[in-house]
Design a protein around this motif. Structure first.
Motif, PDB file in Angstrom:
ATOM      1  N   GLN A   1       1.486   5.050   0.410  1.00 52.14           N
ATOM      2  CA  GLN A   1       0.808   6.178   1.068  1.00 52.14           C
ATOM      3  C   GLN A   1       1.832   7.313   1.197  1.00 52.14           C
ATOM      4  OE1 GLN A   1      -0.902   4.711   4.778  1.00 52.14           O
ATOM      5  NE2 GLN A   1      -2.133   3.189   3.724  1.00 52.14           N
TER       6      GLN A   1
ATOM      7  N   HIS B   1     -13.876   5.544  10.347  1.00 51.46           N
ATOM      8  CA  HIS B   1     -14.009   5.047   8.968  1.00 51.46           C
ATOM      9  C   HIS B   1     -13.119   3.828   8.737  1.00 51.46           C
ATOM     10  CE1 HIS B   1     -11.190   8.429   9.209  1.00 51.46           C
ATOM     11  NE2 HIS B   1     -10.508   7.914   8.226  1.00 51.46           N
TER      12      HIS B   1
ATOM     13  N   ASP C   1      -9.744  10.176  12.589  1.00 58.79           N
ATOM     14  CA  ASP C   1      -8.653  11.162  12.500  1.00 58.79           C
ATOM     15  C   ASP C   1      -9.133  12.441  13.165  1.00 58.79           C
ATOM     16  OD1 ASP C   1      -8.486   9.769   9.311  1.00 58.79           O
ATOM     17  OD2 ASP C   1      -6.933   9.472  10.834  1.00 58.79           O
TER      18      ASP C   1
ATOM     19  N   THR D   1      -8.028  -0.512   5.122  1.00 60.32           N
ATOM     20  CA  THR D   1      -7.564   0.342   6.222  1.00 60.32           C
ATOM     21  C   THR D   1      -8.608   0.189   7.322  1.00 60.32           C
ATOM     22  OG1 THR D   1      -6.441   1.926   4.775  1.00 60.32           O
ATOM     23  CG2 THR D   1      -7.090   2.713   6.956  1.00 60.32           C
TER      24      THR D   1
ATOM     25  N   PHE E   1     -12.130  13.245   0.858  1.00 59.49           N
ATOM     26  CA  PHE E   1     -11.491  12.028   0.351  1.00 59.49           C
ATOM     27  C   PHE E   1     -11.907  11.839  -1.108  1.00 59.49           C
ATOM     28  CE2 PHE E   1      -9.497   7.973   1.042  1.00 59.49           C
ATOM     29  CZ  PHE E   1     -10.081   7.152   0.094  1.00 59.49           C
TER      30      PHE E   1
ATOM     31  N   TRP F   1      -6.606  16.749   4.002  1.00 62.12           N
ATOM     32  CA  TRP F   1      -6.795  16.798   5.465  1.00 62.12           C
ATOM     33  C   TRP F   1      -6.708  18.252   5.932  1.00 62.12           C
ATOM     34  CZ3 TRP F   1      -3.387  11.931   6.265  1.00 62.12           C
ATOM     35  CH2 TRP F   1      -4.187  10.856   6.662  1.00 62.12           C
TER      36      TRP F   1
ATOM     37  N   ASN G   1     -11.758  15.816   6.412  1.00 56.38           N
ATOM     38  CA  ASN G   1     -11.171  15.112   5.276  1.00 56.38           C
ATOM     39  C   ASN G   1     -12.102  15.125   4.061  1.00 56.38           C
ATOM     40  OD1 ASN G   1      -9.976  13.318   3.501  1.00 56.38           O
ATOM     41  ND2 ASN G   1      -9.775  11.621   4.960  1.00 56.38           N
TER      42      ASN G   1
ATOM     43  N   ASN H   1      -6.377  12.340  -0.521  1.00 54.98           N
ATOM     44  CA  ASN H   1      -7.238  12.972   0.484  1.00 54.98           C
ATOM     45  C   ASN H   1      -6.780  14.400   0.731  1.00 54.98           C
ATOM     46  OD1 ASN H   1      -5.150  13.065   2.346  1.00 54.98           O
ATOM     47  ND2 ASN H   1      -5.820  11.256   3.472  1.00 54.98           N
TER      48      ASN H   1
ATOM     49  N   TYR I   1       0.872  -1.179   0.000  1.00 51.87           N
ATOM     50  CA  TYR I   1       0.000   0.000   0.000  1.00 51.87           C
ATOM     51  C   TYR I   1       0.914   1.236   0.000  1.00 51.87           C
ATOM     52  CZ  TYR I   1      -4.487   2.361   0.962  1.00 51.87           C
ATOM     53  OH  TYR I   1      -5.651   3.133   0.883  1.00 51.87           O
TER      54      TYR I   1
ATOM     55  N   LEU J   1      -2.808   7.866  -2.254  1.00 46.90           N
ATOM     56  CA  LEU J   1      -2.988   6.483  -1.798  1.00 46.90           C
ATOM     57  C   LEU J   1      -3.111   5.562  -3.005  1.00 46.90           C
ATOM     58  CD1 LEU J   1      -5.661   7.610   0.753  1.00 46.90           C
ATOM     59  CD2 LEU J   1      -3.451   6.654   1.412  1.00 46.90           C
TER      60      LEU J   1
ATOM     61  N   LEU K   1      -2.664  13.317   0.882  1.00 43.17           N
ATOM     62  CA  LEU K   1      -1.993  12.020   0.872  1.00 43.17           C
ATOM     63  C   LEU K   1      -2.406  11.278  -0.403  1.00 43.17           C
ATOM     64  CD1 LEU K   1      -0.167  10.523   2.886  1.00 43.17           C
ATOM     65  CD2 LEU K   1      -2.207   9.451   3.825  1.00 43.17           C
TER      66      LEU K   1
ATOM     67  N   LYS L   1     -13.579   2.153  -3.945  1.00 40.00           N
ATOM     68  CA  LYS L   1     -13.309   1.896  -2.529  1.00 40.00           C
ATOM     69  C   LYS L   1     -14.628   1.922  -1.758  1.00 40.00           C
ATOM     70  CE  LYS L   1      -8.540   3.184  -1.392  1.00 40.00           C
ATOM     71  NZ  LYS L   1      -7.641   4.298  -0.982  1.00 40.00           N
TER      72      LYS L   1
ATOM     73  N   HIS M   1     -10.919   3.484  12.148  1.00 39.01           N
ATOM     74  CA  HIS M   1     -10.188   4.445  12.989  1.00 39.01           C
ATOM     75  C   HIS M   1     -10.834   5.800  12.781  1.00 39.01           C
ATOM     76  CE1 HIS M   1      -8.563   5.270   9.022  1.00 39.01           C
ATOM     77  NE2 HIS M   1      -8.228   6.460   9.486  1.00 39.01           N
TER      78      HIS M   1
END
Ligand SMILES: CCC[C@@H](CC(=O)O)C(=O)C(=O)O
Ligand SMILES: [Zn+2]
Length: 333
Positions: free
Chosen positions: A133, A265, A187, A182, A193, A282, A191, A280, A131, A174, A172, A200, A185
């Protein structure tokens, strides 16, 4: 393009979990409801905008291989399909000196884009998954810089200003192998995205699902990550997981999913859906004026500050539980 129920993907490309999910609203970018949802810190998929039109379906794996530039990029390797984030700085932190054993679930290496793509092309089941990133920075090639400059920054900046977000901190890039996940989690940033290539599936849960998703303690390297293994939930340890309130969407090239700050997410590149590319945006949170009743994400922020302070002052994380229990049992419960 594979068609199933007029979608460019099939449901069996989605991983199966024990939960039922609602749908995240998918609205045309001119719909005023988008701003209402963003203002309420609720997720929404923005359709048909030209936010990342200059990169949609253009930033294909082949194009990126040609134009990403020749400096190394950050690539994570994982034995399985999960890429659970960990904070390296917390592995050796003092509070962790109490022998909290931590084995990083992924390996972070630097790889040239050509080597990364070659590994993806030659990948065989059983080998480490990959992956990439990488924050977009001035090492990318001029063609990518031009595409990046041609994002619709006017639209993005208008949203940032209207909703009083803080500054853009990073974009970022990806590049995910098909089937990568992923895990769940949250943040501490707003965001946008943007999906550029491939599909996805994104499953989101509100900050008020804190007690259903059991985040690791704040001092732990997996701070902000759910302790629940979605593939094999341990309902003994995490009984509230079965009542988590998830909503989902599958983002397609050109879609921009607003992932509100502190929203949980889980993101997966569809199985057998090919390599996916996302970028993304942020943003730091704006200055939150404490209105009452407090918003769910503000309560999470307060919880985190309390936890950090207690671990700091008690030194031993094992003392946090007993102290809080003695403070609230019989008095606040
Ligand atoms: C490292 C960031 C990964 C991303 C999810 C994904 O696309 O796999 C995410 O969690 C985010 O954009 O916040
Ligand atoms: Zn995230």
């Amino acid at each position: 393009m594979k068609m199933g129920e007029n979608k460019p993907w099939y449901n069996d490309q989605l991983r199966h979990y024990d939960l039922e999910f609602g749908q995240i609203p998918r609205l045309h970018y001119t719909d005023p409801k988008i701003d209402e949802l963003i203002q309420q810190n609720k997720p929404v998929v923005i359709l048909g905008s030209d936010i990342v039109k200059s990169a949609k379906n253009r930033w294909t794996p082949e194009y990126l291989e040609e134009n990403l530039g020749n400096s190394g990029h950050t690539v994570f390797l994982s034995k399985g399909h999960k890429f659970k984030y960990y904070d390296e700085s917390k592995i050796l932190s003092r509070t962790n000196s109490h022998g909290v054993e931590f084995t990083p679930p992924t390996k972070k290496i630097r790889m040239k884009i050509g080597d990364f793509m070659k590994k993806l092309r030659e990948w065989k089941p059983g080998q480490d998954r990959l992956y990439l990133q990488q924050p977009l920075n001035n090492t990318v090639g001029p063609s990518l810089v031009q595409d990046f400059v041609n994002f619709n920054w006017d639209y993005i900046t208008k949203k940032q200003t209207k909703h009083q977000w803080g500054p853009l901190t990073s974009n970022l890039l990806l590049i995910s192998q098909e089937g990568n996940v992923t895990p769940c989690h949250f943040d501490e940033q707003q965001n946008f995205f943007a999906q550029l290539h491939g599909f996805k599936r994104c499953i989101l849960f509100p900050p008020s699902d804190f007690e259903c998703l059991y985040p690791h303690p704040v001092y732990h390297p997996h701070d902000r990550q759910s302790m629940v293994d979605f593939d094999k939930p341990d309902y003994e340890k995490f009984p509230n997981f079965k009542r988590a309130n998830g909503c989902e969407t599958v983002v397609e090239p050109g879609d921009v999913l607003y992932i509100p700050i502190y929203w949980w997410h889980h993101v997966e590149s569809l199985m057998e859906g090919g390599t996916t590319v996302s970028v993304n945006f942020w943003y730091k949170s704006g200055t939150t004026n404490l209105g009452y009743p407090l918003r769910d994400y503000q309560k999470v922020s307060i919880t985190r500050n309390l936890e950090k302070m207690l671990v700091e002052v008690l030194q031993d994380p094992k003392e946090v539980g007993p102290l809080l229990r003695s403070m609230i049992l019989g008095r606040y419960t």
